[in-house]
Scaffold this motif. Structure first.
Motif, short mmCIF file in Angstrom:
data_model
loop_
_atom_site.label_atom_id
_atom_site.label_comp_id
_atom_site.label_asym_id
_atom_site.label_seq_id
_atom_site.Cartn_x
_atom_site.Cartn_y
_atom_site.Cartn_z
N ASP A 273 148.82 31.89 -75.29
CA ASP A 273 150.02 31.91 -74.45
C ASP A 273 149.85 32.87 -73.28
OD1 ASP A 273 150.86 30.28 -76.44
OD2 ASP A 273 152.44 31.60 -77.21
N THR B 285 143.50 29.90 -73.43
CA THR B 285 143.36 29.58 -74.84
C THR B 285 144.46 30.22 -75.68
OG1 THR B 285 141.82 31.43 -75.10
CG2 THR B 285 140.86 29.25 -74.71
N ILE C 93 145.22 19.48 -71.08
CA ILE C 93 145.05 20.06 -72.42
C ILE C 93 143.88 19.35 -73.11
CG2 ILE C 93 146.16 20.50 -74.64
CD1 ILE C 93 148.85 20.14 -73.20
N CYS D 117 150.01 27.69 -75.72
CA CYS D 117 148.80 27.03 -76.23
C CYS D 117 148.89 26.83 -77.75
CB CYS D 117 147.56 27.87 -75.92
SG CYS D 117 147.22 28.08 -74.16
N GLU E 105 143.32 24.59 -78.97
CA GLU E 105 143.42 23.85 -77.72
C GLU E 105 143.20 24.76 -76.51
OE1 GLU E 105 146.36 20.11 -78.78
OE2 GLU E 105 147.16 21.80 -77.63
N THR E 106 142.77 24.14 -75.43
CA THR E 106 142.55 24.84 -74.16
C THR E 106 143.37 24.16 -73.07
OG1 THR E 106 140.30 25.50 -74.78
CG2 THR E 106 140.83 25.49 -72.43
N ILE E 107 144.02 24.95 -72.24
CA ILE E 107 144.77 24.41 -71.10
C ILE E 107 144.07 24.86 -69.82
CG2 ILE E 107 146.97 24.29 -69.89
CD1 ILE E 107 148.39 24.92 -72.46
#
Length: 420
Positions: A203, A201, A227, A136, A140-142
């Motif tokens: 790794d 949010t 993303i 991440c 950023e948000t995945i």
């Protein structure tokens, strides 16, 4: 083309009339007739008009090579349909972890897709863990979403006896449990995890799991990810394909087992293998709505058939499951009331070969190369301090011989068939 046309026009003029137009005084001295004068003036006018036309045609050609752009255009041309969809392999790394020795040195079985690494790991015998490592960026948000028949859970790594060991947090109590490739669906809470999205949010390593129902596998599974930035704008995404192979199609044993029926809770119905279909980011300044992004992901999923084409050409990595299915099919009545599965050495990592001790009579079977046989004779050449075989010889029911040397990691078991 215009230059050629002008040249052809001048070639059609009589040479003497061209000369007359160029040097009228010389002509006038020889010819005084009025009619001739008129003809000369007409020709001169024609030549003048042609000369102006040729200059108009030739000057632009002389200014620049029409095949080379000497100056950049004032405005950039619109982006091509895929120019705003840029591949970024740093977003996710896909791994299929095996307990088989040798994979961490790059030997043995490898997946046909180069985007998936196959590494050694300490795991339950026969387990094959599919891990998705997401990276991440700040702010950023995945959002990661599996298909309806898959589940995701965060996996954590430790070391045990010098080998990597993966575990997951227990869902309803404190503590950890060893990572399993399948999801025990014993409660509504666990069932609810199927198809449920996970938001990241930072790794994170996610373990993909499938339910341990006694049924056929789901052939096509996907894990999509999107993303977004701090304002909710879509910045990228991608898709992972996880193909399933129904093992009844490659086995005489057509029975579907629940996980509890298999050795050490290994599911014997299916083999699953992942392929990264693509991980992308949108070009800087590109605005994308949810519908357009969904179309991009859908286009990625269309690559699944091609990705699957050679995914199961080599099944040697799943020999343990296939061997155990043969054991249950051919010798199931000899294995009651209970069984134990062991290897012939202290390190349980080489799980394509194993010994099964079963039944009241403690019958022993050797699992190898997708099949199995009863052990009729066991010779120990050298043993460790606990009496376990270090080097020795096993003779199987059909005359097959297994030479054992647990100190040789490259050839711990040598299978010698009766006709060799």
């Amino acid at each position: 083309m215009k230059q050629n046309k002008a040249r052809r026009l001048t070639e059609h003029l009589d040479e003497k009339y061209v000369l007359m137009a160029a040097y009228p005084e010389a002509v006038f001295r020889k010819h005084r007739h009025g009619l001739l004068m008129k003809r000369i003036l007409i020709v001169a006018a024609c030549v003048a008009i042609l000369a102006v036309g040729m200059v108009a045609v030739l000057l632009p050609a002389l200014r620049s090579d029409p095949g080379v752009a000497t100056d950049p255009p004032e405005t950039q041309s619109p982006l091509s349909p895929d120019a705003d969809w840029v591949e970024d392999p740093t977003i996710v790394k896909v791994q299929r972890l095996s307990a088989s020795r040798g994979f961490d040195e790059g030997d043995g079985y490898t997946l046909p897709d180069p985007s998936v690494s196959v590494d050694a790991v300490r795991a339950i015998m026969g387990e094959r863990l599919i891990l998705l490592r997401f990276t991440c960026r700040d702010g950023e948000t995945i959002t990661v979403t599996p298909s309806a028949d898959g589940a995701l859970v965060e996996a954590l790594q430790q070391e045990l006896n010098g080998r990597p060991y993966w575990h997951i947090a227990k869902s309803n109590e404190s503590g950890y449990e060893m990572a399993n490739e399948f999801l025990n669906v014993n409660s509504k809470e666990e069932l609810a995890r199927l198809g449920q999205s996970v938001t990241l949010t930072e790794d994170t390593v996610l373990l993909w799991q499938y339910p341990c129902y006694p049924r056929a596998c789901v052939q096509d599974n996907f894990v999509d990810f999107t993303i977004t930035d701090s304002e909710g704008s879509i910045k990228g995404g991608g898709s992972i394909y996880i193909g399933g192979l129904d093992l009844t199609t490659v086995s005489e044993n057509k029975t579907y087992y629940s996980a509890s029926r298999g050795p050490s809770n290994v599911n014997l119905n299916a083999a699953y293998r992942p392929v990264l279909l693509g991980a992308y980011r949108y070009a800087e300044g590109t605005e994308v709505d949810a519908e357009t992004h969904a179309q991009k992901l859908s286009a990625l999923r269309e690559k699944a058939a091609q990705a699957r084409a050679h995914l199961f050409d080599d099944l040697s990595d799943d020999d343990f499951r296939l061997s155990y299915r043969v054991l249950l099919y051919k010798y199931g009545t000899d294995m009651k009331p209970g069984i134990s599965v062991t290897t012939l050495h202290a390190d349980p990592a080489y799980d394509r070969y194993a010994v099964v001790t079963a039944g009241k009579e403690q019958k022993q079977f050797f699992l190898y190369d997708g099949t199995c046989q009863p052990i009729t004779e066991w010779e120990i050449y050298t043993a460790d301090e606990y009496g376990y075989t270090v080097t020795g010889k096993l003779t199987l029911a059909d005359g097959t011989v297994v030479m054992v040397d647990i100190n040789d990691p490259e050839r711990m078991y040598e299978i010698i068939l009766p006709n060799e």
